[in-house]
Design a protein around this motif. Structure first.
Motif, PDB file in Angstrom:
ATOM      1  N   ARG A 179      19.671   1.269  12.157  1.00  0.00           N
ATOM      2  CA  ARG A 179      18.782   0.294  12.809  1.00  0.00           C
ATOM      3  C   ARG A 179      17.879   0.956  13.840  1.00  0.00           C
ATOM      4  O   ARG A 179      16.848   0.388  14.221  1.00  0.00           O
ATOM      5  CB  ARG A 179      19.616  -0.811  13.456  1.00  0.00           C
ATOM      6  CG  ARG A 179      20.150  -1.751  12.407  1.00  0.00           C
ATOM      7  CD  ARG A 179      20.900  -2.910  12.996  1.00  0.00           C
ATOM      8  NE  ARG A 179      21.283  -3.868  11.975  1.00  0.00           N
ATOM      9  CZ  ARG A 179      21.998  -4.935  12.203  1.00  0.00           C
ATOM     10  NH1 ARG A 179      22.430  -5.202  13.428  1.00  0.00           N
ATOM     11  NH2 ARG A 179      22.311  -5.748  11.222  1.00  0.00           N
TER      12      ARG A 179
ATOM     13  N   ASP B  37      22.432  -1.842   5.454  1.00  0.00           N
ATOM     14  CA  ASP B  37      22.844  -3.042   6.182  1.00  0.00           C
ATOM     15  C   ASP B  37      23.834  -3.873   5.365  1.00  0.00           C
ATOM     16  O   ASP B  37      24.815  -4.382   5.892  1.00  0.00           O
ATOM     17  CB  ASP B  37      21.597  -3.867   6.528  1.00  0.00           C
ATOM     18  CG  ASP B  37      21.718  -4.469   7.900  1.00  0.00           C
ATOM     19  OD1 ASP B  37      21.755  -3.701   8.867  1.00  0.00           O
ATOM     20  OD2 ASP B  37      21.847  -5.711   7.988  1.00  0.00           O
TER      21      ASP B  37
ATOM     22  N   ARG C 139      25.582   1.772  11.082  1.00  0.00           N
ATOM     23  CA  ARG C 139      24.553   0.727  11.007  1.00  0.00           C
ATOM     24  C   ARG C 139      23.605   0.831  12.208  1.00  0.00           C
ATOM     25  O   ARG C 139      22.400   0.642  12.071  1.00  0.00           O
ATOM     26  CB  ARG C 139      25.196  -0.660  10.971  1.00  0.00           C
ATOM     27  CG  ARG C 139      24.142  -1.736  11.138  1.00  0.00           C
ATOM     28  CD  ARG C 139      24.467  -3.037  10.478  1.00  0.00           C
ATOM     29  NE  ARG C 139      25.649  -3.655  11.035  1.00  0.00           N
ATOM     30  CZ  ARG C 139      26.172  -4.780  10.553  1.00  0.00           C
ATOM     31  NH1 ARG C 139      25.624  -5.365   9.511  1.00  0.00           N
ATOM     32  NH2 ARG C 139      27.240  -5.292  11.079  1.00  0.00           N
ATOM     33  N   THR C 140      24.160   1.178  13.375  1.00  0.00           N
ATOM     34  CA  THR C 140      23.309   1.343  14.560  1.00  0.00           C
ATOM     35  C   THR C 140      22.327   2.497  14.345  1.00  0.00           C
ATOM     36  O   THR C 140      21.139   2.385  14.668  1.00  0.00           O
ATOM     37  CB  THR C 140      24.187   1.592  15.809  1.00  0.00           C
ATOM     38  OG1 THR C 140      25.133   0.528  15.907  1.00  0.00           O
ATOM     39  CG2 THR C 140      23.351   1.646  17.064  1.00  0.00           C
TER      40      THR C 140
END
Ligand code: HEM
Length: 146
Positions: free
Chosen positions: A13, A111, A9-10
């Motif tokens: 993002r 996400d 997810r990082t």
């Protein structure tokens, strides 16, 4: 599993906003020399989406969402590569907007997957909650224990 999901997810993002910023720069005729960087970031995004889909499948998160995410991971780069040849002329902005929306949907899917995976992983760990972890004595951490 939770750590891997948070890591993916990082990545999403970080790469997502960078892709959008680069894309908007291209849109306004700038930074055209960074198209290969944009494509490389897009590949990282897609690989992260697929990794999240695999983790979600293992965590038994909605199969429909997993299948959609895997399929979406093909749509994003294919549209990205062929877009310049689609609807050439004054209507090409439609393809550009479509490319942006398809990319943003990929961010949303990634996400959503990460949120579901981390909540499933968290629920399995939290004591006092009914869980599916079976032990010879009954259900570990669940209401079945007395
Ligand atoms: C592997 C994935 C991707 C590939 C191969 C790719 C490829 C490209 C290419 C080649 C361009 C330049 C098009 C031109 O010269 O007119 C472009 C532009 C752009 N990209 Fe991507 N892209 C990818 C993913 C994404 C994602 C995920 C987003 C958004 C989250 C995004 C947003 C944009 C935007 C806003 C533009 C400028 C408008 C346009 O030309 O469509 N791209 N992309």
């Amino acid at each position: 599993m939770k750590t891997a999901a948070v890591f993916c997810r990082t990545l999403v993002r970080v790469t997502g906003p960078a892709l959008i910023v680069l894309g908007v720069l291209f849109w306004t005729g700038h930074a055209m020399s960074s198209i290969s960087l944009h494509m490389a970031l897009g590949v990282v995004l897609v690989l992260s989406l697929w990794a999240l889909a695999v983790l979600a499948a293992v965590a038994r998160v909605s199969l429909g969402l997993v299948i959609l995410s895997v399929a979406w991971g093909f749509v994003v780069p294919i549209l990205g590569v062929v877009q310049t040849r689609l609807l050439p002329g004054p209507a090409h902005w439609v393809i550009q907007v479509l490319h942006l929306l398809v990319g943003m949907a990929a961010l949303g899917l990634a996400d959503t997957l990460a949120t579901r995976i981390t909540s499933v992983a968290g629920a399995l760990r939290s004591p006092g909650r009914p869980s599916a972890v079976a032990t010879p004595a009954g259900v570990e951490g669940g209401v079945a224990r007395r």
